[in-house]
Design a protein around this motif. Structure first.
Motif, PDB file in Angstrom:
ATOM      1  N   UNK A 120      95.516  42.037 -33.675  1.00 40.67           N
ATOM      2  CA  UNK A 120      96.237  42.881 -32.758  1.00 40.67           C
ATOM      3  C   UNK A 120      94.990  43.969 -32.141  1.00 40.67           C
ATOM      4  N   UNK A 121      94.315  44.157 -32.727  1.00 39.00           N
ATOM      5  CA  UNK A 121      92.907  44.941 -32.250  1.00 39.00           C
ATOM      6  C   UNK A 121      92.248  44.085 -31.120  1.00 39.00           C
ATOM      7  N   UNK A 122      92.303  42.955 -31.512  1.00 38.09           N
ATOM      8  CA  UNK A 122      91.543  41.913 -30.260  1.00 38.09           C
ATOM      9  C   UNK A 122      92.414  41.941 -29.212  1.00 38.09           C
ATOM     10  N   UNK A 123      93.796  41.708 -29.414  1.00 39.53           N
ATOM     11  CA  UNK A 123      94.670  41.770 -28.230  1.00 39.53           C
ATOM     12  C   UNK A 123      94.667  43.038 -27.470  1.00 39.53           C
ATOM     13  N   UNK A 124      94.434  44.281 -28.107  1.00 35.46           N
ATOM     14  CA  UNK A 124      94.198  45.500 -27.659  1.00 35.46           C
ATOM     15  C   UNK A 124      92.959  45.518 -26.689  1.00 35.46           C
ATOM     16  N   UNK A 125      91.867  45.125 -27.192  1.00 36.82           N
ATOM     17  CA  UNK A 125      90.624  45.235 -26.512  1.00 36.82           C
ATOM     18  C   UNK A 125      90.682  44.125 -25.114  1.00 36.82           C
ATOM     19  N   UNK A 126      91.219  43.078 -25.272  1.00 41.25           N
ATOM     20  CA  UNK A 126      91.583  42.004 -24.259  1.00 41.25           C
ATOM     21  C   UNK A 126      92.302  42.848 -23.218  1.00 41.25           C
ATOM     22  N   UNK A 127      93.411  43.467 -23.596  1.00 44.57           N
ATOM     23  CA  UNK A 127      94.415  44.412 -22.435  1.00 44.57           C
ATOM     24  C   UNK A 127      93.446  45.488 -21.797  1.00 44.57           C
ATOM     25  N   UNK A 128      92.622  46.073 -22.721  1.00 42.87           N
ATOM     26  CA  UNK A 128      91.484  47.069 -21.923  1.00 42.87           C
ATOM     27  C   UNK A 128      90.650  46.437 -20.823  1.00 42.87           C
ATOM     28  N   UNK A 129      90.024  45.170 -21.237  1.00 50.51           N
ATOM     29  CA  UNK A 129      89.367  44.530 -20.362  1.00 50.51           C
ATOM     30  C   UNK A 129      90.044  43.900 -19.161  1.00 50.51           C
ATOM     31  N   UNK A 130      91.138  43.699 -19.207  1.00 52.42           N
ATOM     32  CA  UNK A 130      91.665  43.020 -18.172  1.00 52.42           C
ATOM     33  C   UNK A 130      92.377  44.007 -17.208  1.00 52.42           C
ATOM     34  N   UNK A 131      92.741  45.122 -17.618  1.00 50.77           N
ATOM     35  CA  UNK A 131      93.192  46.511 -16.989  1.00 50.77           C
ATOM     36  C   UNK A 131      91.813  47.003 -16.093  1.00 50.77           C
ATOM     37  N   UNK A 132      90.720  47.119 -16.745  1.00 53.30           N
ATOM     38  CA  UNK A 132      89.620  47.411 -16.119  1.00 53.30           C
ATOM     39  C   UNK A 132      89.226  46.583 -15.071  1.00 53.30           C
ATOM     40  N   UNK A 133      89.308  45.268 -15.226  1.00 53.48           N
ATOM     41  CA  UNK A 133      88.977  44.285 -14.211  1.00 53.48           C
ATOM     42  C   UNK A 133      90.024  44.512 -12.884  1.00 53.48           C
ATOM     43  N   UNK A 134      91.310  44.805 -13.338  1.00 50.54           N
ATOM     44  CA  UNK A 134      92.269  45.164 -12.148  1.00 50.54           C
ATOM     45  C   UNK A 134      91.795  46.515 -11.613  1.00 50.54           C
ATOM     46  N   UNK A 135      91.476  47.477 -12.216  1.00 51.97           N
ATOM     47  CA  UNK A 135      91.202  48.942 -11.435  1.00 51.97           C
ATOM     48  C   UNK A 135      89.875  48.590 -10.370  1.00 51.97           C
ATOM     49  N   UNK A 136      88.789  47.707 -11.103  1.00 51.09           N
ATOM     50  CA  UNK A 136      87.681  47.553 -10.445  1.00 51.09           C
ATOM     51  C   UNK A 136      87.991  46.981  -8.978  1.00 51.09           C
ATOM     52  N   UNK A 137      89.030  46.129  -9.089  1.00 53.35           N
ATOM     53  CA  UNK A 137      89.236  45.127  -7.805  1.00 53.35           C
ATOM     54  C   UNK A 137      90.010  45.938  -6.643  1.00 53.35           C
ATOM     55  N   UNK A 138      90.483  47.205  -7.109  1.00 59.47           N
ATOM     56  CA  UNK A 138      91.380  48.001  -6.128  1.00 59.47           C
ATOM     57  C   UNK A 138      90.380  48.550  -5.026  1.00 59.47           C
TER      58      UNK A 138
END
Length: 138
Positions: A120-138
């Motif tokens: 679950x912690x790994x999934x949490x970390x992946x969700x953080x990274x993906x979100x930050x990718x999205x925010x950087x693309x804005x």
């Protein structure tokens, strides 16, 4: 603007670092809003990193209470942040993924399943990274 001020105070009240910086004073209201938004982003990110580090510490110590408490705090902070940024549909998707992963960390900590918390912690970390990718693309 009142909501923004309230949320800023709420974040600061849960132990956020001092935001004092030496910068030129903002020249207009738009600059003030942008600067405040960036500072709040930094506060949210730092608090999430603090909670994440504490979860990792709990994993290494086998301290399921520490894991659960910090996952709960992280989930609460995520809900507040998600409310503020709810205008971005991609961000909302990431907020929901983060919430599901943090709920799973809590569930696995309650079961005292170290392997379950790790996944679950790994999934949490992946969700953080993906979100930050999205925010950087804005």
């Amino acid at each position: 603007m009142r909501l923004f001020a309230f949320l800023s105070l709420l974040i600061l009240s849960i132990g956020a670092p001092t935001l004092a910086q030496e910068t030129a004073p903002p020249s207009n209201d738009a600059d003030v809003a942008k600067e405040a938004s960036e500072q709040l982003d930094d506060v949210w990110m730092q608090k999430k990193l603090d909670y994440s580090t504490a979860i990792l510490k709990g994993l290494s110590l086998g301290d399921f209470e520490l894991i659960e408490a910090n996952a709960r705090q992280m989930r609460l902070l995520n809900r507040i942040e998600g409310f503020v940024r709810s205008r971005n549909p991609d961000y909302r998707t990431h907020v929901h993924a983060f919430e599901r992963a943090s709920d799973e960390v809590i569930r696995q900590a309650k079961k005292q399943s170290i392997d379950g918390v790790i996944v679950a912690y790994h999934q949490l970390t992946v969700s953080c990274v993906r979100c930050h990718q999205t925010l950087r693309e804005e």
